[in-house]
Write a protein that holds these residues in place. Sequence first.
Motif, PDB file in Angstrom:
ATOM      1  N   GLY A  23     -28.108   5.346  -5.976  1.00  0.00           N
ATOM      2  CA  GLY A  23     -27.316   6.231  -6.817  1.00  0.00           C
ATOM      3  C   GLY A  23     -26.724   7.437  -6.124  1.00  0.00           C
ATOM      4  O   GLY A  23     -25.998   8.219  -6.740  1.00  0.00           O
ATOM      5  N   LEU A  24     -27.022   7.615  -4.836  1.00  0.00           N
ATOM      6  CA  LEU A  24     -26.532   8.786  -4.103  1.00  0.00           C
ATOM      7  C   LEU A  24     -25.447   8.397  -3.119  1.00  0.00           C
ATOM      8  O   LEU A  24     -25.586   7.425  -2.375  1.00  0.00           O
ATOM      9  CB  LEU A  24     -27.677   9.460  -3.346  1.00  0.00           C
ATOM     10  CG  LEU A  24     -28.826  10.004  -4.189  1.00  0.00           C
ATOM     11  CD1 LEU A  24     -29.934  10.515  -3.286  1.00  0.00           C
ATOM     12  CD2 LEU A  24     -28.331  11.100  -5.119  1.00  0.00           C
ATOM     13  N   ARG A  25     -24.369   9.185  -3.102  1.00  0.00           N
ATOM     14  CA  ARG A  25     -23.297   8.978  -2.118  1.00  0.00           C
ATOM     15  C   ARG A  25     -23.582   9.819  -0.889  1.00  0.00           C
ATOM     16  O   ARG A  25     -23.893  11.006  -0.988  1.00  0.00           O
ATOM     17  CB  ARG A  25     -21.952   9.391  -2.723  1.00  0.00           C
ATOM     18  CG  ARG A  25     -20.830   9.478  -1.696  1.00  0.00           C
ATOM     19  CD  ARG A  25     -19.518   9.871  -2.338  1.00  0.00           C
ATOM     20  NE  ARG A  25     -18.588  10.427  -1.365  1.00  0.00           N
ATOM     21  CZ  ARG A  25     -17.341  10.765  -1.660  1.00  0.00           C
ATOM     22  NH1 ARG A  25     -16.874  10.596  -2.884  1.00  0.00           N
ATOM     23  NH2 ARG A  25     -16.560  11.269  -0.731  1.00  0.00           N
ATOM     24  N   THR A  26     -23.478   9.174   0.262  1.00  0.00           N
ATOM     25  CA  THR A  26     -23.631   9.870   1.534  1.00  0.00           C
ATOM     26  C   THR A  26     -22.369   9.622   2.352  1.00  0.00           C
ATOM     27  O   THR A  26     -21.996   8.475   2.605  1.00  0.00           O
ATOM     28  CB  THR A  26     -24.854   9.347   2.305  1.00  0.00           C
ATOM     29  OG1 THR A  26     -26.018   9.482   1.477  1.00  0.00           O
ATOM     30  CG2 THR A  26     -25.052  10.124   3.599  1.00  0.00           C
ATOM     31  N   ASP A  27     -21.702  10.698   2.749  1.00  0.00           N
ATOM     32  CA  ASP A  27     -20.513  10.605   3.584  1.00  0.00           C
ATOM     33  C   ASP A  27     -20.911  10.705   5.044  1.00  0.00           C
ATOM     34  O   ASP A  27     -21.917  11.353   5.384  1.00  0.00           O
ATOM     35  CB  ASP A  27     -19.529  11.733   3.267  1.00  0.00           C
ATOM     36  CG  ASP A  27     -18.911  11.609   1.879  1.00  0.00           C
ATOM     37  OD1 ASP A  27     -19.240  10.648   1.156  1.00  0.00           O
ATOM     38  OD2 ASP A  27     -18.090  12.471   1.529  1.00  0.00           O
ATOM     39  N   GLY A  28     -20.124  10.088   5.906  1.00  0.00           N
ATOM     40  CA  GLY A  28     -20.397  10.176   7.331  1.00  0.00           C
ATOM     41  C   GLY A  28     -19.228   9.696   8.150  1.00  0.00           C
ATOM     42  O   GLY A  28     -18.204   9.262   7.618  1.00  0.00           O
ATOM     43  N   GLU A  29     -19.383   9.816   9.451  1.00  0.00           N
ATOM     44  CA  GLU A  29     -18.412   9.293  10.406  1.00  0.00           C
ATOM     45  C   GLU A  29     -18.989   8.001  10.963  1.00  0.00           C
ATOM     46  O   GLU A  29     -20.170   7.951  11.334  1.00  0.00           O
ATOM     47  CB  GLU A  29     -18.193  10.288  11.551  1.00  0.00           C
ATOM     48  CG  GLU A  29     -17.529  11.580  11.123  1.00  0.00           C
ATOM     49  CD  GLU A  29     -16.027  11.431  10.958  1.00  0.00           C
ATOM     50  OE1 GLU A  29     -15.388  10.839  11.848  1.00  0.00           O
ATOM     51  OE2 GLU A  29     -15.493  11.895   9.938  1.00  0.00           O
TER      52      GLU A  29
END
Length: 159
Positions: A23-29
């Motif tokens: 349920g959690l969004r994690t942004d990254g490169e």
Amino acid sequence: MAIPETGSAAPGFTLPGMIVRDGLRTDGEYTLAAEVGRPVVLAFYPGDATPVCTAQLCSYQQELDDFRDLGAVVWGISPQGLDSHEDFARDASLTFPLLSDVSGDVIRAYGVRVPGLGLRRSVFVIGQDGLLRWRHVGLVGVRFPRAETIRAQIEQLVE
């Protein structure tokens, strides 16, 4: 640009991406060079939440544990932004990274850009050595390689 040949070095890139887990969004490169040592599946798809793209990526989601068991990572790549990717991932229950190529640079580097239409639905399997080992580039937008076909290609790399 031309589609890279099997056996050639996969075009390198770094793209912003996001993943939804628990349920959690994690942004990254996401940098291709950082994955050397394990197979990478790049699934280029034209658009978030479209019927064929949903069917394609959901079929890969169903096989994701098999891909992981083989040490492979799967990344979806399309020109939409991260917020669109998040909505798509949540609606389709996708738990692998969706990368955003808004500029189209990576789409062009892999030779799958179609002027006026966006991109050809395509899958590239990159070996642990960073070389392109298998590719499927669609001529029209409705066909895509089955997850079992991709898994068989990965199995050949890790034997």
